[in-house]
Design an enzyme around this catalytic site. Structure first.
Site, PDB file in Angstrom:
ATOM      1  N   ARG A 242      47.940  17.639  43.898  1.00  0.00           N
ATOM      2  CA  ARG A 242      48.377  16.287  44.235  1.00  0.00           C
ATOM      3  C   ARG A 242      49.292  15.788  43.111  1.00  0.00           C
ATOM      4  O   ARG A 242      49.073  16.110  41.936  1.00  0.00           O
ATOM      5  CB  ARG A 242      47.184  15.327  44.363  1.00  0.00           C
ATOM      6  CG  ARG A 242      46.364  15.501  45.638  1.00  0.00           C
ATOM      7  CD  ARG A 242      47.118  15.068  46.893  1.00  0.00           C
ATOM      8  NE  ARG A 242      46.322  15.148  48.094  1.00  0.00           N
ATOM      9  CZ  ARG A 242      46.321  16.155  48.962  1.00  0.00           C
ATOM     10  NH1 ARG A 242      47.085  17.223  48.745  1.00  0.00           N
ATOM     11  NH2 ARG A 242      45.574  16.107  50.049  1.00  0.00           N
ATOM     12  N   GLU A 270      55.081   9.687  46.249  1.00  0.00           N
ATOM     13  CA  GLU A 270      55.312  10.482  47.448  1.00  0.00           C
ATOM     14  C   GLU A 270      55.413   9.542  48.639  1.00  0.00           C
ATOM     15  O   GLU A 270      54.533   8.682  48.767  1.00  0.00           O
ATOM     16  CB  GLU A 270      54.119  11.423  47.637  1.00  0.00           C
ATOM     17  CG  GLU A 270      54.495  12.757  48.237  1.00  0.00           C
ATOM     18  CD  GLU A 270      53.339  13.734  48.249  1.00  0.00           C
ATOM     19  OE1 GLU A 270      52.687  13.833  49.292  1.00  0.00           O
ATOM     20  OE2 GLU A 270      53.082  14.369  47.212  1.00  0.00           O
ATOM     21  N   HIS A 289      55.418  18.280  50.432  1.00  0.00           N
ATOM     22  CA  HIS A 289      53.996  18.282  50.789  1.00  0.00           C
ATOM     23  C   HIS A 289      53.762  19.005  52.129  1.00  0.00           C
ATOM     24  O   HIS A 289      53.230  18.420  53.085  1.00  0.00           O
ATOM     25  CB  HIS A 289      53.435  16.841  50.852  1.00  0.00           C
ATOM     26  CG  HIS A 289      51.934  16.816  50.674  1.00  0.00           C
ATOM     27  ND1 HIS A 289      51.276  15.768  50.092  1.00  0.00           N
ATOM     28  CD2 HIS A 289      50.982  17.735  50.997  1.00  0.00           C
ATOM     29  CE1 HIS A 289      49.972  16.029  50.077  1.00  0.00           C
ATOM     30  NE2 HIS A 289      49.774  17.219  50.621  1.00  0.00           N
TER      31      HIS A 289
HETATM   32  N1  LIG Z   1      49.531  20.972  48.922  1.00  0.00           N
HETATM   33  C1  LIG Z   1      48.783  20.827  49.979  1.00  0.00           C
HETATM   34  O1  LIG Z   1      49.271  20.659  51.084  1.00  0.00           O
HETATM   35  C2  LIG Z   1      47.301  20.897  49.827  1.00  0.00           C
HETATM   36  C3  LIG Z   1      46.538  21.425  50.880  1.00  0.00           C
HETATM   37  C4  LIG Z   1      45.160  21.486  50.728  1.00  0.00           C
HETATM   38  C5  LIG Z   1      44.560  21.011  49.564  1.00  0.00           C
HETATM   39  N2  LIG Z   1      45.338  20.493  48.564  1.00  0.00           N
HETATM   40  C6  LIG Z   1      44.709  19.968  47.335  1.00  0.00           C
HETATM   41  O2  LIG Z   1      43.902  20.972  46.753  1.00  0.00           O
HETATM   42  C7  LIG Z   1      42.704  20.375  46.299  1.00  0.00           C
HETATM   43  C8  LIG Z   1      41.642  21.436  46.124  1.00  0.00           C
HETATM   44  O3  LIG Z   1      41.198  21.875  47.397  1.00  0.00           O
HETATM   45  P1  LIG Z   1      39.912  22.828  47.526  1.00  0.00           P
HETATM   46  O4  LIG Z   1      39.623  22.899  48.985  1.00  0.00           O
HETATM   47  O5  LIG Z   1      40.088  24.066  46.741  1.00  0.00           O
HETATM   48  O6  LIG Z   1      38.792  21.908  46.816  1.00  0.00           O
HETATM   49  P2  LIG Z   1      37.384  22.345  46.244  1.00  0.00           P
HETATM   50  O7  LIG Z   1      36.860  23.546  46.933  1.00  0.00           O
HETATM   51  O8  LIG Z   1      36.564  21.100  46.248  1.00  0.00           O
HETATM   52  O9  LIG Z   1      37.695  22.773  44.731  1.00  0.00           O
HETATM   53  C9  LIG Z   1      38.161  21.862  43.785  1.00  0.00           C
HETATM   54  C10 LIG Z   1      38.193  22.521  42.422  1.00  0.00           C
HETATM   55  O10 LIG Z   1      38.701  21.553  41.502  1.00  0.00           O
HETATM   56  C11 LIG Z   1      37.805  21.492  40.400  1.00  0.00           C
HETATM   57  N3  LIG Z   1      37.826  20.161  39.785  1.00  0.00           N
HETATM   58  C12 LIG Z   1      37.446  18.979  40.309  1.00  0.00           C
HETATM   59  N4  LIG Z   1      37.588  17.993  39.407  1.00  0.00           N
HETATM   60  C13 LIG Z   1      38.051  18.578  38.276  1.00  0.00           C
HETATM   61  C14 LIG Z   1      38.370  18.113  36.990  1.00  0.00           C
HETATM   62  N5  LIG Z   1      38.226  16.820  36.666  1.00  0.00           N
HETATM   63  N6  LIG Z   1      38.841  18.986  36.082  1.00  0.00           N
HETATM   64  C15 LIG Z   1      38.963  20.310  36.382  1.00  0.00           C
HETATM   65  N7  LIG Z   1      38.666  20.811  37.594  1.00  0.00           N
HETATM   66  C16 LIG Z   1      38.218  19.968  38.520  1.00  0.00           C
HETATM   67  C17 LIG Z   1      36.431  21.808  40.952  1.00  0.00           C
HETATM   68  O11 LIG Z   1      35.563  22.157  39.897  1.00  0.00           O
HETATM   69  P3  LIG Z   1      34.061  22.682  40.170  1.00  0.00           P
HETATM   70  O12 LIG Z   1      34.240  24.027  40.841  1.00  0.00           O
HETATM   71  O13 LIG Z   1      33.440  22.793  38.841  1.00  0.00           O
HETATM   72  O14 LIG Z   1      33.452  21.645  41.068  1.00  0.00           O
HETATM   73  C18 LIG Z   1      36.789  22.933  41.914  1.00  0.00           C
HETATM   74  O15 LIG Z   1      36.874  24.148  41.228  1.00  0.00           O
HETATM   75  C19 LIG Z   1      42.418  19.312  47.360  1.00  0.00           C
HETATM   76  O16 LIG Z   1      41.559  18.305  46.870  1.00  0.00           O
HETATM   77  C20 LIG Z   1      43.800  18.778  47.657  1.00  0.00           C
HETATM   78  O17 LIG Z   1      44.120  17.724  46.791  1.00  0.00           O
HETATM   79  C21 LIG Z   1      46.686  20.440  48.678  1.00  0.00           C
END
Ligand SMILES: NC(=O)c1ccc[n+]([C@@H]2O[C@H](COP(=O)([O-])OP(=O)(O)OC[C@H]3O[C@@H](n4cnc5c(N)ncnc54)[C@H](OP(=O)(O)O)[C@@H]3O)[C@@H](O)[C@H]2O)c1
Length: 326
Positions: A242, A270, A289
């Site tokens: 993000r 954005e 995005h």
């Molecule tokens: N570009 C796009 O179109 C697109 C599409 C989909 C998603 N995304 C973004 O990608 C993000 C991640 O998706 P996901 O499904 O992989 O989520 P997820 O499974 O919930 O994983 C999130 C990861 O981020 C880590 N995290 C959370 N807070 C943190 C912090 N303060 N410092 C360091 N690491 C932290 C978590 O740590 P822990 O493992 O220790 O909990 C976990 O490893 C989404 O929230 C979204 O914003 C973008």
């Protein structure tokens, strides 16, 4: 007789996409420009925040929101704290991880530069390309590289976020034999995942830094001027997460200084307004995005929503709660 559960969904979605939804519910299509109030129990908002925000004031009785996005950070402020919100965890893993792999290779293989050269209709420019490489990497040795394309194989990747998508990115990059440094909120072993407090010590080791964390107060400006200062000359920052995870002013400065290169699918603000300084930064790939977008976006995220709805209806614990309604 018990009332049927009323599930409101964006009318723009083809009804066949809802075929996996459980029986015993009333599906209510909600047009983008809803001109009357609607009583519903469960809301599937349009993934475009502006369209969803137009519909929300017309809705009453919503107890559960099933977002079609993995990162629905704009939904809690829209609906308030009394509604439970679930995200579409896992639905966009493939598209977002593929975008990340493509972005890394695109930048290391200098495709944006070659696209510009191709527009000029010229079969040359190896020297211009070399000059470009020398400028960003600081490597001025003659014939390094003899052909300018860089190799990803063997490089060090810093994966900031090791959740659902982060793990898929690592899996897809496995054939490149990278050294992978992983960072998440909480440290763990097998494989080793560092706590976010180690970020600054890991940054200088990385050739490629991928951001794939949620947008939260803790991740706001996780990458700021001090982190750019710690990056290697010519490091590639890939933001698939993000926009607010990176301080945009600091990113503009690092790019304009020729210190790093970047590929970003997300920006802050954005949409990125016309004339924003980021548009004219060197060594930068911007996509608007679209990382999670693919023809599978709707079917995948609705499948996740349908499974969550089934759990909700049978009183089982929900899997993807990002806000528990109070
Ligand atoms: N570009 C796009 O179109 C697109 C599409 C989909 C998603 N995304 C973004 O990608 C993000 C991640 O998706 P996901 O499904 O992989 O989520 P997820 O499974 O919930 O994983 C999130 C990861 O981020 C880590 N995290 C959370 N807070 C943190 C912090 N303060 N410092 C360091 N690491 C932290 C978590 O740590 P822990 O493992 O220790 O909990 C976990 O490893 C989404 O929230 C979204 O914003 C973008």
């Amino acid at each position: 007789m018990m009332n049927m559960l009323r599930v409101g969904y964006p009318a723009i979605l083809a009804a066949e996409l809802l075929k996996d939804f459980p029986t015993g519910i009333e599906l209510i299509p909600l047009p983008d420009k809803l001109d009357h109030d609607a009583e519903i129990d469960v809301w599937i908002p349009d993934p475009y925040s502006t369209r969803a925000a137009r519909v929300w004031p017309r809705l009453h009785g919503v107890k559960l929101v099933l977002a079609l996005l993995a990162g629905p950070e704009w939904i809690p402020p829209l609906v308030g704290p009394h509604v439970t919100i679930c995200n579409a965890h896992g639905a966009h893993n493939t598209s977002t991880a593929e975008w990340t792999v493509a972005a890394i290779l695109t930048m290391l293989k200098y495709f944006p530069l070659y696209l510009e050269i191709k527009r000029g209709g010229q079969w040359k420019r190896r020297f211009e390309a070399n000059a470009h490489y020398e400028k960003i990497t600081g490597d001025t040795r003659p014939l390094y590289p003899p052909v300018m394309l860089e190799e990803l194989t063997g490089k060090t990747l810093l994966l900031v976020g090791y959740g659902s998508i982060g793990k898929d990115i690592e899996r897809m990059l496995a054939p490149f034999n990278l050294e992978v440094l992983r960072v998440a909120r909480s440290p763990r072993t097998d494989p080793e995942v560092h706590p976010v407090s180690d970020l600054d010590t890991l940054i200088p080791r990385a050739h490629v830094i991928v951001l794939i964390v949620p947008s939260t107060a803790e991740t706001h400006w996780l990458i700021d001027a001090p982190q750019f200062a710690l990056m290697r000359q010519g490091a590639l920052l890939v933001n698939a997460a993000r926009g607010p995870v990176v301080n945009t002013d600091a990113l503009v400065e690092a790019l304009n200084a020729g210190k790093i290169r970047a590929a970003v699918d997300v920006t802050d603000p954005e949409p990125l307004p016309d004339g924003h300084p980021l548009w004219s930064c060197p060594n930068l790939l911007i996509t608007p995005h679209v990382g999670g977008s693919s023809p599978q976006f709707a079917p995948n995220s609705l499948r996740v929503a349908a499974a969550e709805l089934r759990r909700f209806m049978s009183g089982e614990p929900l899997h993807n709660v990002v806000q528990q309604g109070i």
